[in-house]
Design a protein around this motif. Sequence first.
Motif, PDB file in Angstrom:
ATOM      1  N   LYS A 116      -8.866  -2.802   0.015  1.00  9.12           N
ATOM      2  CA  LYS A 116      -9.853  -3.632  -0.696  1.00  9.12           C
ATOM      3  C   LYS A 116      -9.755  -3.430  -2.207  1.00  9.12           C
ATOM      4  O   LYS A 116      -9.822  -4.386  -2.988  1.00  9.12           O
ATOM      5  CB  LYS A 116     -11.273  -3.311  -0.213  1.00  9.12           C
ATOM      6  CG  LYS A 116     -11.660  -4.011   1.088  1.00  9.12           C
ATOM      7  CD  LYS A 116     -13.141  -3.861   1.354  1.00  9.12           C
ATOM      8  CE  LYS A 116     -13.525  -4.512   2.675  1.00  9.12           C
ATOM      9  NZ  LYS A 116     -13.347  -5.972   2.643  1.00  9.12           N
ATOM     10  N   ALA A 117      -9.631  -2.172  -2.625  1.00  6.75           N
ATOM     11  CA  ALA A 117      -9.508  -1.886  -4.057  1.00  6.75           C
ATOM     12  C   ALA A 117      -8.235  -2.512  -4.613  1.00  6.75           C
ATOM     13  O   ALA A 117      -8.230  -3.080  -5.706  1.00  6.75           O
ATOM     14  CB  ALA A 117      -9.513  -0.379  -4.293  1.00  6.75           C
TER      15      ALA A 117
ATOM     16  N   ASN B 281       0.826  -1.208   0.000  1.00  3.05           N
ATOM     17  CA  ASN B 281       0.000   0.000   0.000  1.00  3.05           C
ATOM     18  C   ASN B 281       0.862   1.260   0.000  1.00  3.05           C
ATOM     19  O   ASN B 281       0.558   2.241  -0.691  1.00  3.05           O
ATOM     20  CB  ASN B 281      -0.932   0.005   1.215  1.00  3.05           C
ATOM     21  CG  ASN B 281      -2.101  -0.939   1.056  1.00  3.05           C
ATOM     22  OD1 ASN B 281      -2.514  -1.243  -0.059  1.00  3.05           O
ATOM     23  ND2 ASN B 281      -2.637  -1.438   2.148  1.00  3.05           N
TER      24      ASN B 281
ATOM     25  N   LEU C  12      -4.629   3.797  -0.468  1.00  2.00           N
ATOM     26  CA  LEU C  12      -5.426   4.112   0.726  1.00  2.00           C
ATOM     27  C   LEU C  12      -6.545   3.106   0.956  1.00  2.00           C
ATOM     28  O   LEU C  12      -7.121   3.060   2.042  1.00  2.00           O
ATOM     29  CB  LEU C  12      -6.028   5.520   0.594  1.00  2.00           C
ATOM     30  CG  LEU C  12      -5.029   6.681   0.584  1.00  2.00           C
ATOM     31  CD1 LEU C  12      -5.756   7.991   0.285  1.00  2.00           C
ATOM     32  CD2 LEU C  12      -4.294   6.780   1.915  1.00  2.00           C
ATOM     33  N   LEU C  13      -6.864   2.338  -0.095  1.00  2.00           N
ATOM     34  CA  LEU C  13      -7.972   1.382   0.000  1.00  2.00           C
ATOM     35  C   LEU C  13      -7.468  -0.032  -0.269  1.00  2.00           C
ATOM     36  O   LEU C  13      -7.436  -0.477  -1.420  1.00  2.00           O
ATOM     37  CB  LEU C  13      -9.074   1.747  -1.004  1.00  2.00           C
ATOM     38  CG  LEU C  13      -9.705   3.139  -0.870  1.00  2.00           C
ATOM     39  CD1 LEU C  13     -10.694   3.373  -1.993  1.00  2.00           C
ATOM     40  CD2 LEU C  13     -10.380   3.295   0.489  1.00  2.00           C
TER      41      LEU C  13
ATOM     42  N   VAL D 125      -5.403   6.260  -4.526  1.00  2.00           N
ATOM     43  CA  VAL D 125      -6.627   5.651  -3.977  1.00  2.00           C
ATOM     44  C   VAL D 125      -6.380   4.190  -3.621  1.00  2.00           C
ATOM     45  O   VAL D 125      -6.778   3.719  -2.545  1.00  2.00           O
ATOM     46  CB  VAL D 125      -7.789   5.778  -4.992  1.00  2.00           C
ATOM     47  CG1 VAL D 125      -8.997   4.965  -4.530  1.00  2.00           C
ATOM     48  CG2 VAL D 125      -8.177   7.245  -5.161  1.00  2.00           C
TER      49      VAL D 125
ATOM     50  N   ASP E 193      -8.783  -4.609   4.651  1.00  7.40           N
ATOM     51  CA  ASP E 193      -9.376  -3.438   5.317  1.00  7.40           C
ATOM     52  C   ASP E 193      -9.913  -2.476   4.270  1.00  7.40           C
ATOM     53  O   ASP E 193      -9.458  -2.447   3.130  1.00  7.40           O
ATOM     54  CB  ASP E 193      -8.323  -2.730   6.172  1.00  7.40           C
ATOM     55  CG  ASP E 193      -7.868  -3.576   7.352  1.00  7.40           C
ATOM     56  OD1 ASP E 193      -8.676  -4.406   7.819  1.00  7.40           O
ATOM     57  OD2 ASP E 193      -6.710  -3.410   7.792  1.00  7.40           O
ATOM     58  N   TRP E 194     -10.873  -1.653   4.717  1.00  7.48           N
ATOM     59  CA  TRP E 194     -11.425  -0.661   3.809  1.00  7.48           C
ATOM     60  C   TRP E 194     -10.438   0.494   3.597  1.00  7.48           C
ATOM     61  O   TRP E 194     -10.291   0.990   2.491  1.00  7.48           O
ATOM     62  CB  TRP E 194     -12.752  -0.119   4.340  1.00  7.48           C
ATOM     63  CG  TRP E 194     -13.903  -1.034   4.066  1.00  7.48           C
ATOM     64  CD1 TRP E 194     -14.516  -1.882   4.940  1.00  7.48           C
ATOM     65  CD2 TRP E 194     -14.569  -1.209   2.809  1.00  7.48           C
ATOM     66  NE1 TRP E 194     -15.518  -2.582   4.325  1.00  7.48           N
ATOM     67  CE2 TRP E 194     -15.582  -2.185   3.007  1.00  7.48           C
ATOM     68  CE3 TRP E 194     -14.409  -0.661   1.539  1.00  7.48           C
ATOM     69  CZ2 TRP E 194     -16.428  -2.600   1.982  1.00  7.48           C
ATOM     70  CZ3 TRP E 194     -15.255  -1.077   0.518  1.00  7.48           C
ATOM     71  CH2 TRP E 194     -16.247  -2.037   0.740  1.00  7.48           C
ATOM     72  N   VAL E 195      -9.807   0.923   4.671  1.00  8.59           N
ATOM     73  CA  VAL E 195      -8.907   2.073   4.586  1.00  8.59           C
ATOM     74  C   VAL E 195      -7.584   1.734   5.266  1.00  8.59           C
ATOM     75  O   VAL E 195      -7.563   1.115   6.341  1.00  8.59           O
ATOM     76  CB  VAL E 195      -9.515   3.322   5.263  1.00  8.59           C
ATOM     77  CG1 VAL E 195      -8.526   4.499   5.205  1.00  8.59           C
ATOM     78  CG2 VAL E 195     -10.827   3.710   4.612  1.00  8.59           C
TER      79      VAL E 195
END
Length: 521
Positions: free
Chosen positions: A353-354, A66, A350-351, A347, A241-243
């Motif tokens: 999941k994405a 990340n 930071l995400l 993004v 995690d989402w974020v």
Amino acid sequence: MARVAARLSADGEQSTHPVDEVLPLPKLALYGFQHVLAFYAGAVIVPIIVGGALGLTTEQLVYLINADLFTCGIASILQAWGIGRIGARLPLIQGVTFTAVSPMIAIGLGAGGGTAGLLVIYGAVITAGIATFAFAWLPAKAFRAIMRIFPPVVTGTVITVLGIVLIPVALNDAAGGVGSPDFGDPKNFAYAGGTMLFILVLMKLGRPFLSSIAILLGLVGGTAVAFLLGDAKFGGVGGADWVGVTTPFQYGAPKFEWFPILLMLIVMLITMVETTGDTYAVGDIVGKEVDSETVARALRADGAATALGGVLNSFPYVAFAENVGLVRMTKVKSRFVVVAAGVFMIVLGLLPKAAAIVAAVPHGVLGGAATVMFGMVALAGIQTLAKVDLKEEKNALVVGVSLAFALLPATVPVFFKEHMDADLSSLLNSGVTLGATAAIVLNLIFNGPGKDGAHGAPQAELPAQAVAAPAGAEKADDDAETAEKADDDAETAETAEKTAETAEKTAETAEKAAGAATPAP
């Protein structure tokens, strides 16, 4: 004059170069996301390899990925958008350099592995980034003198080496990914071949829009087929995690040790050659002149991004050759597409999941698309070499011997693993390092440091005043217009002088003719 003329349309109105064109938002998003998918595997493979070698936990490894994506986004925006005299303002994606993998593993393991090893790596990365940034601020005359060491015969060889070295990486992905249980399974090659065939068919159709997103459609189509057949797993998305926010110095203050710093400085010298070659290659593809100041701005972005990488728990950054191949394939020249890609990367950083969704693309599918792109990278290098007089035996030797050196680590890996000092092996066990070093040294031996653009077609250069001046657009335009006016005045004066000479000769001829016509007394 060329710059002014290039910015004026046929009726005299100002026009925008395709590189500086801001596309509609849907196209920016689509093309930007394609760049992210094209570079994603190359971006995350470095933290995966380094983290695995240092024995990091799964949670720490996810954090590294990340952090890498987040910093990649910032670095790409800095390179493509530009701030002042930092950033080439060309469609160049920034990613972690493969050249640094072996040295970083050696540094980390030498410091005990784990997060303790990361701290020593980050100290070396920050120092090397600052040094690169400072180097690129040398006075224009001194910088141009150094850049003469990198004529087209060197930069073209380095880019060709990059493509050749990266193709086996793509083929390993096509086989299922080194270390995976099904590595070499024909099913993986079927996915790779199907993806590649689909991309080639889209390119063959010749429709501009389809061609421009062929890689993206190939990745999406291949993943969809794999999902329907049960080979694309999205189970990791639910557990992510989402974020996830990247914070500076996550594992503590960096440690600065002289040998790791020296090793990383050598790595950055190689990456400077790589970025220089990528900058010239993409400039040639998009039809934008590249001069010493453009290269300097690109290297400043490299240095700033590398130093920032060390602060944000990432690694050294370089202009990514993979995406140079994508620009050539798609013919989408706008640098703002890369800015959009940078936003996507931030993004994704930071995400989690994405990022997990993108990471679910099967290795076989990714390998098929990457094989096409990396082949185009090698072609970009060959195009640069086309400007070089390869009938000249000296230039031919530089290219041929450098390519041979580049293949040595992949062909005889045992030499580096068992018959070479570990510290030296960590530096030399890289095809890019050996190939680039051989190209530079051999060119100096056979050709010496020539003039700008030596040993090939000259690279386009701005006047020295424009290179040394601040990079403000108005100042550059004024310089160009002044130069144009001076040239026009010179041409007018020269024409007037020639006219006067012609008139004088005509008068002399007439006088002689008149004398001959006068009757004798």
